[in-house]
Design a protein around this motif. Structure first.
Motif, PDB file in Angstrom:
ATOM      1  N   ILE A 125      -6.697  -4.367  -0.018  1.00  0.00           N
ATOM      2  CA  ILE A 125      -5.393  -3.694  -0.026  1.00  0.00           C
ATOM      3  C   ILE A 125      -5.255  -2.729  -1.205  1.00  0.00           C
ATOM      4  O   ILE A 125      -4.482  -1.777  -1.133  1.00  0.00           O
ATOM      5  CB  ILE A 125      -4.235  -4.752  -0.063  1.00  0.00           C
ATOM      6  CG1 ILE A 125      -2.859  -4.090   0.117  1.00  0.00           C
ATOM      7  CG2 ILE A 125      -4.264  -5.551  -1.342  1.00  0.00           C
ATOM      8  CD1 ILE A 125      -2.660  -3.432   1.436  1.00  0.00           C
ATOM      9  N   THR A 126      -6.007  -2.941  -2.298  1.00  0.00           N
ATOM     10  CA  THR A 126      -5.685  -2.198  -3.532  1.00  0.00           C
ATOM     11  C   THR A 126      -5.769  -0.672  -3.401  1.00  0.00           C
ATOM     12  O   THR A 126      -4.782   0.004  -3.715  1.00  0.00           O
ATOM     13  CB  THR A 126      -6.499  -2.715  -4.740  1.00  0.00           C
ATOM     14  OG1 THR A 126      -7.869  -2.761  -4.380  1.00  0.00           O
ATOM     15  CG2 THR A 126      -6.047  -4.087  -5.169  1.00  0.00           C
ATOM     16  N   PRO A 127      -6.883  -0.084  -2.929  1.00  0.00           N
ATOM     17  CA  PRO A 127      -6.865   1.386  -2.835  1.00  0.00           C
ATOM     18  C   PRO A 127      -5.895   1.863  -1.759  1.00  0.00           C
ATOM     19  O   PRO A 127      -5.328   2.958  -1.860  1.00  0.00           O
ATOM     20  CB  PRO A 127      -8.308   1.748  -2.461  1.00  0.00           C
ATOM     21  CG  PRO A 127      -8.861   0.509  -1.832  1.00  0.00           C
ATOM     22  CD  PRO A 127      -8.172  -0.640  -2.493  1.00  0.00           C
ATOM     23  N   LEU A 128      -5.667   1.020  -0.735  1.00  0.00           N
ATOM     24  CA  LEU A 128      -4.779   1.432   0.365  1.00  0.00           C
ATOM     25  C   LEU A 128      -3.318   1.393  -0.071  1.00  0.00           C
ATOM     26  O   LEU A 128      -2.490   2.154   0.425  1.00  0.00           O
ATOM     27  CB  LEU A 128      -5.027   0.551   1.587  1.00  0.00           C
ATOM     28  CG  LEU A 128      -6.477   0.596   2.085  1.00  0.00           C
ATOM     29  CD1 LEU A 128      -6.648  -0.259   3.334  1.00  0.00           C
ATOM     30  CD2 LEU A 128      -6.925   2.018   2.380  1.00  0.00           C
ATOM     31  N   LEU A 129      -3.001   0.527  -1.027  1.00  0.00           N
ATOM     32  CA  LEU A 129      -1.641   0.521  -1.577  1.00  0.00           C
ATOM     33  C   LEU A 129      -1.372   1.849  -2.288  1.00  0.00           C
ATOM     34  O   LEU A 129      -0.295   2.446  -2.125  1.00  0.00           O
ATOM     35  CB  LEU A 129      -1.471  -0.669  -2.531  1.00  0.00           C
ATOM     36  CG  LEU A 129      -0.143  -0.766  -3.276  1.00  0.00           C
ATOM     37  CD1 LEU A 129       1.044  -0.837  -2.312  1.00  0.00           C
ATOM     38  CD2 LEU A 129      -0.132  -1.999  -4.196  1.00  0.00           C
ATOM     39  N   ALA A 130      -2.352   2.325  -3.059  1.00  0.00           N
ATOM     40  CA  ALA A 130      -2.176   3.636  -3.725  1.00  0.00           C
ATOM     41  C   ALA A 130      -2.026   4.733  -2.682  1.00  0.00           C
ATOM     42  O   ALA A 130      -1.211   5.658  -2.838  1.00  0.00           O
ATOM     43  CB  ALA A 130      -3.365   3.920  -4.644  1.00  0.00           C
ATOM     44  N   LEU A 160       5.017  -3.509  -0.566  1.00  0.00           N
ATOM     45  CA  LEU A 160       4.695  -2.973   0.767  1.00  0.00           C
ATOM     46  C   LEU A 160       5.935  -2.934   1.653  1.00  0.00           C
ATOM     47  O   LEU A 160       6.144  -1.990   2.421  1.00  0.00           O
ATOM     48  CB  LEU A 160       3.587  -3.806   1.410  1.00  0.00           C
ATOM     49  CG  LEU A 160       2.209  -3.638   0.744  1.00  0.00           C
ATOM     50  CD1 LEU A 160       1.255  -4.745   1.166  1.00  0.00           C
ATOM     51  CD2 LEU A 160       1.616  -2.268   1.083  1.00  0.00           C
ATOM     52  N   GLU A 161       6.781  -3.959   1.525  1.00  0.00           N
ATOM     53  CA  GLU A 161       8.004  -3.949   2.340  1.00  0.00           C
ATOM     54  C   GLU A 161       8.938  -2.828   1.887  1.00  0.00           C
ATOM     55  O   GLU A 161       9.581  -2.170   2.713  1.00  0.00           O
ATOM     56  CB  GLU A 161       8.677  -5.321   2.268  1.00  0.00           C
ATOM     57  CG  GLU A 161       7.914  -6.309   3.136  1.00  0.00           C
ATOM     58  CD  GLU A 161       8.379  -7.752   3.016  1.00  0.00           C
ATOM     59  OE1 GLU A 161       7.989  -8.557   3.877  1.00  0.00           O
ATOM     60  OE2 GLU A 161       9.097  -8.079   2.059  1.00  0.00           O
ATOM     61  N   ALA A 162       8.964  -2.564   0.581  1.00  0.00           N
ATOM     62  CA  ALA A 162       9.802  -1.463   0.083  1.00  0.00           C
ATOM     63  C   ALA A 162       9.265  -0.124   0.606  1.00  0.00           C
ATOM     64  O   ALA A 162      10.038   0.763   0.989  1.00  0.00           O
ATOM     65  CB  ALA A 162       9.820  -1.477  -1.443  1.00  0.00           C
ATOM     66  N   GLN A 166      10.936   3.071   3.092  1.00  0.00           N
ATOM     67  CA  GLN A 166      10.989   4.507   2.765  1.00  0.00           C
ATOM     68  C   GLN A 166      10.229   5.351   3.784  1.00  0.00           C
ATOM     69  O   GLN A 166      10.326   6.563   3.779  1.00  0.00           O
ATOM     70  CB  GLN A 166      10.319   4.752   1.410  1.00  0.00           C
ATOM     71  CG  GLN A 166      11.010   4.111   0.228  1.00  0.00           C
ATOM     72  CD  GLN A 166      10.087   4.161  -0.988  1.00  0.00           C
ATOM     73  OE1 GLN A 166       9.429   5.144  -1.250  1.00  0.00           O
ATOM     74  NE2 GLN A 166      10.045   3.077  -1.730  1.00  0.00           N
ATOM     75  N   SER A 167       9.397   4.714   4.607  1.00  0.00           N
ATOM     76  CA  SER A 167       8.518   5.490   5.490  1.00  0.00           C
ATOM     77  C   SER A 167       9.291   6.035   6.691  1.00  0.00           C
ATOM     78  O   SER A 167      10.184   5.381   7.212  1.00  0.00           O
ATOM     79  CB  SER A 167       7.390   4.582   5.982  1.00  0.00           C
ATOM     80  OG  SER A 167       6.699   5.213   7.024  1.00  0.00           O
ATOM     81  N   PRO A 168       8.908   7.238   7.155  1.00  0.00           N
ATOM     82  CA  PRO A 168       9.549   7.770   8.365  1.00  0.00           C
ATOM     83  C   PRO A 168       9.216   6.940   9.607  1.00  0.00           C
ATOM     84  O   PRO A 168       9.871   7.070  10.627  1.00  0.00           O
ATOM     85  CB  PRO A 168       8.979   9.182   8.496  1.00  0.00           C
ATOM     86  CG  PRO A 168       7.943   9.350   7.454  1.00  0.00           C
ATOM     87  CD  PRO A 168       7.942   8.150   6.555  1.00  0.00           C
TER      88      PRO A 168
END
Ligand code: FES
Length: 330
Positions: A125-130, A160-162, A166-168
């Motif tokens: 998850i780490t690079p994908l979180l960025a 991730l939930e936050a 914010q995501s469209p």
């Protein structure tokens, strides 16, 4: 071939338990040394540990925050020393790190293209979180699927939930637990059959997870150019028919015999020829060395097809030789 860049000293400002066995480390620039070098999502840093070990960790903080870097580390059950050393750090300690490097860059989405699909397995998850932090501000957004063995292994759930809010795209982030109800488990096949092969896929996680995604995507018609991946660790391929071979150092003419159960880097190091290494599993590229003569037997998970076919470079921490002698530009 690896470029030696000056290290940066940082302070471990905060350590947080993010999930079972996963800790995050917030690394702050020292006073007078901000901003830290810029990076793009997908980048990693090398952490130089007191024991002399060097380990690479993806940056999971926002690329827009130049005052700190955050990495997260899974304490591996079979740690070769790196994750155990990270987990014994305490707040206030100082660390030397490399500037960020990026072998897993996020392509800028073009308008009209499908939204990027981010696929994370466990600590992947780490690079994908960025990437999610970077993409959330775009018009299109992103979709992220995060597969974990169990709820206790889910890291960064609240962040991730936050980002989802914010995501469209509604429900931009979905969590999939191996031990949860069957209906929510990640079916890579179903997911890809319901996506367009024009979608850029970014996948990071355990070797088996990445290989399953790449294989399925290939079968579903994805071109290689749309598949982006980064291994955290991989098993080094050995072959029962591996044989001894020779490595000659181009500058001195010294010859080393590489036995079937030893690597090129470890054999040369014993003879005083040091090649910088980090992962020693063929995933990071640190040891990349130019080949002057001979045909490498590539065993890494790092080189692209054209680099592999050119036979001009080798990752000597894991790769071997098809020819009797390999001459390296050392
Ligand atoms: Fe990482 Fe060789 S040390 S690829």
């Amino acid at each position: 071939m690896s470029k030696i860049e000056p290290l940066i000293q940082v302070r471990v400002a905060a350590i947080k338990d993010e999930a079972m066995g996963i800790r995050s480390f917030e690394l702050h620039a020292l006073p007078g040394h901000t901003p830290l070098p810029a990076f793009k999502a997908g980048a990693h840093i090398e952490v130089h540990l007191a024991s002399g070990l060097v380990r690479q960790y993806s940056l999971c903080s926002s690329p827009h925050d130049r005052g700190r870097y955050t990495v997260a580390v899974l304490h591996a059950a079979n740690s070769r020393g790196g994750s155990a050393a990270m987990h014994s750090l305490t707040e206030g300690q100082f660390l030397d790190i490399s500037p960020p490097r990026n072998h897993f860059p996020l392509q800028t989405p073009r308008s009209g293209e499908p939204v990027p699909l981010l696929l994370a397995g466990g600590i992947g998850i780490t690079p994908l979180l960025a990437m999610a932090r970077e993409l959330v501000g775009s018009d299109e957004g992103f979709e992220l699927r995060y597969a974990c063995r169990t709820e206790a292994a889910v890291a960064f759930r609240s962040e991730l939930e936050a980002l989802t809010k914010q995501s469209p795209i509604s429900r931009a982030v979905k969590f999939h637990l191996d031990d949860g109800p069957a209906a929510q488990r990640l079916s890579i096949t179903d997911l890809l059959l319901n996506s367009s092969p024009e979608t850029d896929i970014y996948v990071c996680g355990p070797q088996g997870f990445i290989e399953a995604v790449l294989e399925q995507a290939g079968q579903c018609g994805w071109p290689d150019s749309k598949l982006h991946f980064e291994y955290f660790g991989a098993s080094v391929n050995t072959d029962a028919e591996d044989d001894d071979f020779e490595v000659r150092i181009a500058s001195t003419g010294r010859v080393f015999r590489i036995s079937r159960d030893a690597s090129i880097t470890s054999t040369l190091a014993k003879g005083g020829v040091e090649i910088p290494v980090s992962c020693e599993q063929g995933v990071c590229g640190t040891c990349m060395t130019e080949v002057v003569e001979g045909e490498p037997d590539h065993r890494d998970h790092y080189l692209g097809t054209s680099e592999r076919e050119s036979n001009k470079v080798i990752l000597p921490c894991c790769s071997r030789s098809k020819s009797r002698t390999l001459v390296l530009a050392l």
